[in-house]
Design a protein around this motif. Structure first.
Motif, PDB file in Angstrom:
ATOM      1  N   THR A  23      52.941  55.867  21.806  1.00 20.16           N
ATOM      2  CA  THR A  23      51.966  54.908  21.287  1.00 20.16           C
ATOM      3  C   THR A  23      52.042  53.571  22.013  1.00 20.16           C
ATOM      4  OG1 THR A  23      52.329  55.944  19.129  1.00 20.16           O
ATOM      5  CG2 THR A  23      51.048  53.923  19.174  1.00 20.16           C
ATOM      6  N   PRO A  70      48.652  59.240  21.601  1.00 22.49           N
ATOM      7  CA  PRO A  70      48.745  59.264  20.139  1.00 22.49           C
ATOM      8  C   PRO A  70      47.570  60.013  19.541  1.00 22.49           C
ATOM      9  CG  PRO A  70      48.265  57.054  20.951  1.00 22.49           C
ATOM     10  CD  PRO A  70      48.632  57.874  22.127  1.00 22.49           C
ATOM     11  N   LEU A  74      47.856  60.153  13.283  1.00 27.09           N
ATOM     12  CA  LEU A  74      48.549  58.870  13.219  1.00 27.09           C
ATOM     13  C   LEU A  74      47.601  57.791  12.717  1.00 27.09           C
ATOM     14  CD1 LEU A  74      51.358  57.943  13.848  1.00 27.09           C
ATOM     15  CD2 LEU A  74      50.645  57.423  16.171  1.00 27.09           C
ATOM     16  N   LEU A  75      46.417  57.774  13.290  1.00 26.10           N
ATOM     17  CA  LEU A  75      45.415  56.794  12.868  1.00 26.10           C
ATOM     18  C   LEU A  75      45.042  57.007  11.410  1.00 26.10           C
ATOM     19  CD1 LEU A  75      43.286  54.637  13.363  1.00 26.10           C
ATOM     20  CD2 LEU A  75      41.825  56.375  14.364  1.00 26.10           C
ATOM     21  N   GLY A  78      47.973  56.025   9.130  1.00 29.43           N
ATOM     22  CA  GLY A  78      48.148  54.581   9.200  1.00 29.43           C
ATOM     23  C   GLY A  78      47.095  53.871   8.371  1.00 29.43           C
ATOM     24  N   SER A  81      47.729  54.459   4.674  1.00 26.38           N
ATOM     25  CA  SER A  81      48.851  53.702   4.121  1.00 26.38           C
ATOM     26  C   SER A  81      48.462  52.246   3.893  1.00 26.38           C
ATOM     27  CB  SER A  81      50.063  53.798   5.036  1.00 26.38           C
ATOM     28  OG  SER A  81      49.857  53.031   6.201  1.00 26.38           O
ATOM     29  N   LEU A 134      48.997  44.737  13.890  1.00 33.04           N
ATOM     30  CA  LEU A 134      49.062  45.102  12.483  1.00 33.04           C
ATOM     31  C   LEU A 134      50.327  45.912  12.208  1.00 33.04           C
ATOM     32  CD1 LEU A 134      46.492  43.821  11.824  1.00 33.04           C
ATOM     33  CD2 LEU A 134      45.463  46.006  11.269  1.00 33.04           C
ATOM     34  N   GLY A 135      50.959  45.623  11.094  1.00 31.61           N
ATOM     35  CA  GLY A 135      52.138  46.388  10.691  1.00 31.61           C
ATOM     36  C   GLY A 135      53.444  45.909  11.302  1.00 31.61           C
TER      37      GLY A 135
ATOM     38  N   PHE B  58      59.198  54.587   9.157  1.00 27.45           N
ATOM     39  CA  PHE B  58      58.009  55.369   8.824  1.00 27.45           C
ATOM     40  C   PHE B  58      57.873  55.551   7.323  1.00 27.45           C
ATOM     41  CE2 PHE B  58      56.079  57.051  12.727  1.00 27.45           C
ATOM     42  CZ  PHE B  58      56.975  56.579  13.649  1.00 27.45           C
ATOM     43  N   PRO B  70      54.737  55.219   2.261  1.00 27.77           N
ATOM     44  CA  PRO B  70      54.548  55.119   3.712  1.00 27.77           C
ATOM     45  C   PRO B  70      55.020  53.757   4.219  1.00 27.77           C
ATOM     46  CG  PRO B  70      52.452  55.115   2.544  1.00 27.77           C
ATOM     47  CD  PRO B  70      53.499  55.502   1.554  1.00 27.77           C
ATOM     48  N   GLY B  71      55.696  53.756   5.324  1.00 24.93           N
ATOM     49  CA  GLY B  71      56.264  52.520   5.861  1.00 24.93           C
ATOM     50  C   GLY B  71      55.324  51.795   6.800  1.00 24.93           C
ATOM     51  N   MET B  72      55.759  50.663   7.223  1.00 23.85           N
ATOM     52  CA  MET B  72      54.919  49.795   8.039  1.00 23.85           C
ATOM     53  C   MET B  72      54.802  50.276   9.484  1.00 23.85           C
ATOM     54  SD  MET B  72      53.418  47.579   6.362  1.00 23.85           S
ATOM     55  CE  MET B  72      53.434  47.368   4.586  1.00 23.85           C
ATOM     56  N   THR B  73      55.778  51.011   9.939  1.00 27.14           N
ATOM     57  CA  THR B  73      55.688  51.539  11.303  1.00 27.14           C
ATOM     58  C   THR B  73      54.464  52.437  11.443  1.00 27.14           C
ATOM     59  OG1 THR B  73      58.086  51.487  11.505  1.00 27.14           O
ATOM     60  CG2 THR B  73      56.893  52.828  13.096  1.00 27.14           C
ATOM     61  N   LEU B  74      54.189  53.172  10.380  1.00 28.75           N
ATOM     62  CA  LEU B  74      53.023  54.044  10.381  1.00 28.75           C
ATOM     63  C   LEU B  74      51.757  53.234  10.583  1.00 28.75           C
ATOM     64  CD1 LEU B  74      52.654  57.022  10.100  1.00 28.75           C
ATOM     65  CD2 LEU B  74      52.380  56.737   7.642  1.00 28.75           C
ATOM     66  N   LEU B  75      51.659  52.163   9.832  1.00 24.25           N
ATOM     67  CA  LEU B  75      50.501  51.281   9.973  1.00 24.25           C
ATOM     68  C   LEU B  75      50.429  50.689  11.373  1.00 24.25           C
ATOM     69  CD1 LEU B  75      48.145  49.639   8.867  1.00 24.25           C
ATOM     70  CD2 LEU B  75      49.794  48.040   7.899  1.00 24.25           C
ATOM     71  N   ARG B  76      51.582  50.284  11.871  1.00 21.55           N
ATOM     72  CA  ARG B  76      51.630  49.646  13.176  1.00 21.55           C
ATOM     73  C   ARG B  76      51.184  50.609  14.279  1.00 21.55           C
ATOM     74  NH1 ARG B  76      56.935  49.290  14.529  1.00 21.55           N
ATOM     75  NH2 ARG B  76      57.005  49.629  16.750  1.00 21.55           N
ATOM     76  N   LEU B  77      51.766  51.805  14.275  1.00 22.60           N
ATOM     77  CA  LEU B  77      51.416  52.770  15.309  1.00 22.60           C
ATOM     78  C   LEU B  77      49.980  53.252  15.154  1.00 22.60           C
ATOM     79  CD1 LEU B  77      54.620  54.937  15.769  1.00 22.60           C
ATOM     80  CD2 LEU B  77      53.975  52.776  16.809  1.00 22.60           C
ATOM     81  N   GLY B  78      49.542  53.399  13.927  1.00 22.10           N
ATOM     82  CA  GLY B  78      48.171  53.829  13.694  1.00 22.10           C
ATOM     83  C   GLY B  78      47.189  52.812  14.243  1.00 22.10           C
ATOM     84  N   ASP B  79      47.445  51.564  13.961  1.00 19.46           N
ATOM     85  CA  ASP B  79      46.564  50.506  14.448  1.00 19.46           C
ATOM     86  C   ASP B  79      46.594  50.442  15.966  1.00 19.46           C
ATOM     87  OD1 ASP B  79      44.853  48.165  13.906  1.00 19.46           O
ATOM     88  OD2 ASP B  79      46.470  47.088  14.895  1.00 19.46           O
ATOM     89  N   LEU B  80      47.796  50.594  16.499  1.00 17.93           N
ATOM     90  CA  LEU B  80      47.959  50.524  17.949  1.00 17.93           C
ATOM     91  C   LEU B  80      47.230  51.671  18.642  1.00 17.93           C
ATOM     92  CD1 LEU B  80      49.514  48.434  19.510  1.00 17.93           C
ATOM     93  CD2 LEU B  80      51.386  50.054  19.747  1.00 17.93           C
ATOM     94  N   SER B  81      47.294  52.844  18.039  1.00 18.45           N
ATOM     95  CA  SER B  81      46.641  53.995  18.658  1.00 18.45           C
ATOM     96  C   SER B  81      45.127  53.828  18.632  1.00 18.45           C
ATOM     97  CB  SER B  81      47.051  55.285  17.947  1.00 18.45           C
ATOM     98  OG  SER B  81      46.452  55.363  16.679  1.00 18.45           O
ATOM     99  N   ARG B  82      44.644  53.007  17.730  1.00 17.95           N
ATOM    100  CA  ARG B  82      43.204  52.748  17.698  1.00 17.95           C
ATOM    101  C   ARG B  82      42.824  51.687  18.722  1.00 17.95           C
ATOM    102  NH1 ARG B  82      40.406  49.142  14.959  1.00 17.95           N
ATOM    103  NH2 ARG B  82      42.170  48.667  13.627  1.00 17.95           N
ATOM    104  N   THR B  84      44.177  50.816  21.389  1.00 20.73           N
ATOM    105  CA  THR B  84      44.315  51.167  22.797  1.00 20.73           C
ATOM    106  C   THR B  84      43.164  52.039  23.276  1.00 20.73           C
ATOM    107  OG1 THR B  84      45.798  52.937  22.144  1.00 20.73           O
ATOM    108  CG2 THR B  84      46.812  50.932  22.956  1.00 20.73           C
TER     109      THR B  84
END
Lengths: 260, 260
Positions: A23, A70, A74-75, A78, A81, A134-135, B58, B70-82, B84
């Motif tokens: 990611t 990714p 995951l999206l 995320g 959550s 974010l996050g 996570f 659900p943890g914040m890493t999930l949110l972070r990676l999810g947002d990041l995957s979007r 990018t």
DNA sequence: AACCGTGTTCGGCAACGCCGAGCATCGCGA
DNA sequence: TCGCGATGCTCGGCGTTGCCGAACACGGTT
């Protein structure tokens, strides 16, 4: 990492680390050898991990010369959550209006042990778009949302948090010492809102105000971000009042609903 | 699941499944026994998985009586995957303006093998907020974005996609047969945009238009969603033109940049 | 045409993580 | 106050899993 791996599942830890590497990696993905080198795991094992995560939709394969990106799960997770946070729905109804009204980018942060974690954002129309992670846990000392949260902690708690995080000097305006920060925090307590005057990024000006959950504890803060201009400087008091008003409205909404 | 688990890592698959269960679960989390029952794994093993994922951020623990969220890493990676995704930045600059202009909720979907995956959303001020599952694959037959994407496939490809997904009958207006859908699709091709007239949800009206990547392939579609009213019905042609105009602008931007 | 570099398969060894039983602890009700 | 049930958590042994390295297949490049 440094912790004893006892009663943890090593394979899962590796997979999650791999997921993070993918990611954080380049937008066009990485190939198998790159990944296996980066994570320091044999290619065959890395491949097995990738396949497993691909099956679950956490990783996406981009042909040709399989590159790994990714995945949509995951999206999906995320986003889910975030939207299940009771604060999110509330914020989404108040934040865009405020962004519109004062022409700044509004962000919402949760209070995670004294540190702000940004979970949501609303841009002002036509404004510069500010990149927000974010996050991610931000340093509390260099953001207005962070300082707004800190202001609701006891002096001892603040010292403990800063002891953990340290005081990064992003610009020449960043607080270099705890005493300097505490003077600022005391102003925040008196004023009702926090100001970040180029402490994080040169030329950027922010205003932050905390909101409170149904137990009366500081649940987080909202902040308004914009380019520092003379016109904006002059109206700081007005903008501050608007931000506080919005934070108070969020507090009221939070009181209206139980934790469920 | 049904696939042979050969050269897959079972532990990781279980962890990811657990993560999904937690995320889809109630907003106040689940406890250990609930989780272990749901996933059908012994409590001790479930605990090990949870601990591992907690270490990585996570999963988040909510005291008391440890409940898992659900943890914040999930949110972070999810947002990041979007973010990018090259499309995201572009969409974010065009979408809010369109939402403002025509007073409807705008959504952006990617084309994933003929099915729409929504990755972004912009609400119109004051409009009803529509719940959107970001990152989830929607049925192509019951959304305007889906039909806009389908219209750019060959008839054989459409048949193949529908053969896989089936035709869910959400409302009495949903397409019940492939031939009925194809008639609609042909109208879309002639018209330039797709219409979803209460086919997904009773009383909801959508307009969708596709955009195209640098290779000329259909990269996805945007859609406008709103309550079905007489006034809105009357201006369908105008709204359709606006949506198409916006999709075209996105196409142009996409052509401007390489895959990189 | 030979050569890297890539993705992928395969088999063997052993470590790892799965499980079930038992202990500690909390909360509720009598 | 005491007891009982449910829950979280620990521990050790057995067996399977998943790790690795070497070998194979393929494609692009010199």
């Amino acid at each position: 990492m440094a912790a004893p791996t006892s009663d943890r599942v090593a394979g899962v830890a590796r997979a999650l680390k791999l997921l993070e590497i993918i990611t954080l990696g380049p937008a066009d993905g990485m190939n198998l050898t790159e990944l296996s080198k980066k994570i320091e795991i044999s290619k065959s094992s890395t491949l097995a991990l990738l396949r497993t995560m691909t099956d679950a939709g956490f990783v996406r394969i981009k042909e040709p010369g399989p590159r790994y990106l990714p995945g949509m799960t995951l999206l999906r997770l995320g986003d889910l959550s975030r939207t299940t946070q009771p604060i999110d729905e509330i914020a989404q109804t108040y934040i865009p209006a405020l962004a519109q009204e004062i022409g700044m980018t509004i962000r919402v942060a949760l209070n995670e042990g004294g540190r702000p974690v940004f979970i949501s954002r609303a841009d002002a129309p036509g404004s510069v778009r500010f990149h927000t992670m974010l996050g991610a846990k931000e340093f509390p000392s260099v953001s207005s949302a962070g300082k707004a949260i800190l202001a609701n902690l006891s002096d001892e708690e603040i010292a403990a948090v800063i002891d953990e995080t340290g005081l990064p000097t992003r610009t020449k305006h960043s607080h270099g010492s705890l005493s300097s920060l505490m003077r600022d925090i005391n102003q925040v307590r008196a004023r009702g809102y926090a100001i970040d005057d180029e402490e994080d990024v040169e030329g950027i000006f922010c205003i932050g105000a905390a909101f409170f959950d149904h137990a009366g504890r500081c649940g987080g803060a909202i902040s308004a971000t914009g380019i520092k201009t003379a016109a904006r400087q002059k109206r700081t008091a007005f903008f501050g009042a608007q931000v506080v008003k919005c934070a108070d409205a969020i507090t009221k909404e939070l009181h209206g609903r139980r934790a469920r």
